[in-house]
Write a protein that holds these residues in place. Structure first.
Motif, PDB file in Angstrom:
ATOM      1  N   ARG A  58      29.502   2.644  50.258  1.00 53.10           N
ATOM      2  CA  ARG A  58      30.071   2.340  48.945  1.00 53.10           C
ATOM      3  C   ARG A  58      29.155   1.382  48.188  1.00 53.10           C
ATOM      4  O   ARG A  58      28.575   0.467  48.774  1.00 53.10           O
ATOM      5  CB  ARG A  58      31.454   1.695  49.104  1.00 53.10           C
ATOM      6  N   ARG A  63      27.988  -1.699  46.212  1.00 55.25           N
ATOM      7  CA  ARG A  63      28.466  -3.080  46.237  1.00 55.25           C
ATOM      8  C   ARG A  63      28.134  -3.722  44.891  1.00 55.25           C
ATOM      9  O   ARG A  63      26.979  -3.883  44.534  1.00 55.25           O
ATOM     10  CB  ARG A  63      27.792  -3.842  47.391  1.00 55.25           C
ATOM     11  N   GLU A  89      37.266  -4.949  37.732  1.00 54.59           N
ATOM     12  CA  GLU A  89      37.299  -4.753  39.182  1.00 54.59           C
ATOM     13  C   GLU A  89      38.156  -3.530  39.539  1.00 54.59           C
ATOM     14  O   GLU A  89      37.815  -2.754  40.425  1.00 54.59           O
ATOM     15  CB  GLU A  89      37.839  -6.006  39.878  1.00 54.59           C
ATOM     16  N   ARG A  90      39.275  -3.352  38.817  1.00 50.40           N
ATOM     17  CA  ARG A  90      40.107  -2.163  39.070  1.00 50.40           C
ATOM     18  C   ARG A  90      39.342  -0.890  38.719  1.00 50.40           C
ATOM     19  O   ARG A  90      39.461   0.125  39.385  1.00 50.40           O
ATOM     20  CB  ARG A  90      41.406  -2.208  38.250  1.00 50.40           C
ATOM     21  N   GLU A 126      36.994  -0.205  41.549  1.00 53.61           N
ATOM     22  CA  GLU A 126      37.705   0.381  42.695  1.00 53.61           C
ATOM     23  C   GLU A 126      38.084   1.838  42.433  1.00 53.61           C
ATOM     24  O   GLU A 126      38.008   2.677  43.326  1.00 53.61           O
ATOM     25  CB  GLU A 126      38.960  -0.437  43.015  1.00 53.61           C
ATOM     26  N   THR A 127      38.488   2.104  41.180  1.00 51.50           N
ATOM     27  CA  THR A 127      38.816   3.484  40.814  1.00 51.50           C
ATOM     28  C   THR A 127      37.601   4.382  41.014  1.00 51.50           C
ATOM     29  O   THR A 127      37.719   5.540  41.376  1.00 51.50           O
ATOM     30  CB  THR A 127      39.274   3.558  39.339  1.00 51.50           C
ATOM     31  N   ASP A 180      35.519   4.092  43.307  1.00 54.11           N
ATOM     32  CA  ASP A 180      35.203   4.109  44.728  1.00 54.11           C
ATOM     33  C   ASP A 180      34.050   3.193  45.131  1.00 54.11           C
ATOM     34  O   ASP A 180      33.303   3.493  46.054  1.00 54.11           O
ATOM     35  CB  ASP A 180      34.895   5.557  45.164  1.00 54.11           C
ATOM     36  N   VAL A 231      32.905  -1.199  45.678  1.00 55.14           N
ATOM     37  CA  VAL A 231      33.555  -2.477  45.966  1.00 55.14           C
ATOM     38  C   VAL A 231      32.919  -3.593  45.164  1.00 55.14           C
ATOM     39  O   VAL A 231      31.739  -3.562  44.838  1.00 55.14           O
ATOM     40  CB  VAL A 231      33.475  -2.874  47.465  1.00 55.14           C
ATOM     41  N   CYS A 232      33.732  -4.608  44.883  1.00 59.24           N
ATOM     42  CA  CYS A 232      33.242  -5.761  44.146  1.00 59.24           C
ATOM     43  C   CYS A 232      32.927  -6.854  45.160  1.00 59.24           C
ATOM     44  O   CYS A 232      33.775  -7.214  45.975  1.00 59.24           O
ATOM     45  CB  CYS A 232      34.349  -6.173  43.176  1.00 59.24           C
TER      46      CYS A 232
END
Ligand SMILES: Nc1nc2c(ncn2[C@@H]2O[C@H](COP(=O)(O)OP(=O)(O)OP(=O)(O)O)[C@@H](O)[C@H]2O)c(=O)[nH]1
Ligand SMILES: [Mg+2]
Length: 430
Positions: free
Chosen positions: A13, A15, A39-40, A43-44, A46, A48-49
């Motif tokens: 994923r 980063r 951040e959402r 994530e949507t 796919d 990561v924060c």
């Protein structure tokens, strides 16, 4: 996808580090709130924060957006967190983007909120039209940024081989620019064809005088869940940003027998890229052509007021600000009854519902019926027997109160929408 030791292999994923500037005077969203939303989105998509960086500035720097000292800080943070990507919460100009990439040592992908949203749209588009609209917006975004991408490759002397020798005659940058321009004009032509079809359908609905209700609202507010609750349809509802891209129109019979249509469409967000609004013009026309807009708001979300503000901004941008509007506060099942009551007091004209449990849906439908009927004209008309089609239309579009037969024809008393009333005008008897 491969299988390792019985577990599905997770693809690596991306980063991401999120970067926001806190500009004074403050807009409505604080930098942290806006980064929470970013951040959402990450994530949507796919990814990561892995870190955040903010800077308080009077206004962004023209060359590097944030200060050069901050960029050093960003590089350290990226190294420490093994980041792969840096995402700015505001749209970067092409030169800002390539300057920052260079200053970070060409080691990280530098993107902005717009690129992220375009990427999510690209993954969620399902229809041919949706995919073309997204591609168009993506190419428009890419086009002015190509130079930076080629500068990147040219610097990478270790790569050598094909591509590194380009530049004699027409440069690769020029070739790519031309390819993109060609592709854009093909897409533009295809979209024009599709939007013609859509316009024909929409015109059909306008001419048929069917009352049209559009659902508009922030992404994830529950528009698709609401159209399903209203019309018993089966639109995908998901706890995901931008789950819906393509519009869906469904029939709804109001109490009293009038048939109307309801349309669910793409959600809005603050800082919605203008290229997207432009590319989704024909989709958004479903909203700007409606007789009534239901603005769906997630009442449970702590940012509901700001989200409503962002939705109103987009409605203005697409020329829909003069259309009658009702605010529908959704997801009341997640709230304490006292909080719902307090909200009702603050917004006496709004309707409160739960699209999920069905609470308030009947009141909403009654509200729509009342607004649709408020334009109605009541009158009596004598229609000749051979004009049976018109009689049918009266029953379909209006509310017939009385119908009397005599030798001359049928005298119908009804309340009718203005379009039907003007068609009937010459038969009017009272
Ligand atoms: N608890 C609760 N959840 C709801 C309600 N309405 C919708 N949801 C949930 O909220 C999430 C988003 O709902 P959608 O209907 O997909 O939202 P949308 O406005 O269509 O979102 P986009 O298409 O992404 O713009 C889903 O997980 C729904 O199940 C509600 O009244 N109560
Ligand atoms: Mg939806």
């Amino acid at each position: 996808m491969g299988i390792r030791q019985g577990y599905p292999v997770q693809p690596e994923r991306e980063r991401c580090i999120l970067v926001g500037v806190d500009v004074t005077p403050r807009g409505e969203w604080s930098v942290d709130e806006s980064l929470d939303e970013l951040e959402r989105l990450v994530e949507t998509d796919d990814a990561v924060c892995v870190g955040r960086l903010t800077q308080r500035l009077a206004s962004p720097y023209p060359k590097t957006f944030i200060g050069t000292g901050k960029i050093d800080e960003l590089r350290e943070l990226a190294e420490a967190t093994e980041a792969t990507t840096v995402i700015f919460d505001d749209e970067l100009s092409p030169s800002q983007q390539s300057n920052i990439e260079r200053m970070l040592g060409q080691k990280y992908k530098v993107l902005d909120r717009t690129a992220l949203i375009l990427d999510i749209f690209g993954q969620h588009a399902t229809t041919h039209e949706g995919m073309l609209q997204v591609q168009m917006a993506q190419l428009q975004y890419l086009y002015p940024r190509l130079r930076g991408m080629w500068a990147h490759l040219a610097k990478d002397k270790t790569r050598g081989g094909i591509g590194s020798r380009f530049g004699q005659g027409e440069s690769q940058l020029e070739v790519d620019r031309r390819l993109i321009r060609d592709r854009m004009s093909v897409i533009r032509r295809d979209l024009a064809k599709i939007s013609q079809n859509r316009d024909v359908q929409r015109k059909g609905r306008v001419e048929s005088q069917t009352y049209r209700v559009a659902l508009a609202g922030y992404t994830n507010a529950g528009k698709s869940t609401l159209i399903n609750a209203l019309t018993g349809s089966d639109v995908l509802e998901q706890d995901l940003l931008f789950a819906t891209l393509d519009p869906t129109t469904r029939a709804l019979e109001l109490p009293g027998g009038r048939n109307i249509v309801v349309t669910d469409t793409v959600g809005f967000i603050q800082k919605l890229p203008t290229t997207l609004v432009e590319s989704f013009k024909s989709t958004l026309a479903e909203v700007s052509d409606a007789n009534l807009i239901l603005t769906v708001v997630d009442a449970h979300d702590e940012h509901s007021d700001k989200q409503l503000g962002a939705v109103n901004d987009v409605l203005e941008e697409i020329g829909a600000s003069t259309i009658p509007r009702v605010i529908v506060y959704n997801k009341v099942d997640l709230m304490e009854p006292d909080d719902v009551d307090a909200m009702r007091e603050r917004h006496p004209d709004a309707i409160f519902i739960s699209a999920k449990t069905g609470a308030g849906i009947d009141a909403l439908i009654a509200g729509i019926a009342e607004i649709a009927a408020s334009r109605d004209v009541t009158g009596a008309y004598r229609i000749a027997y051979h004009d049976a089609k018109l009689v049918d239309l009266c029953h379909e579009r209006g509310n017939v109160i009385e119908q009397v037969y005599d030798e001359a024809g049928i005298t119908i008393t009804l309340t009718a929408p203005p379009e039907l009333a003007s068609m009937l005008e010459r038969y009017r008897v009272s």
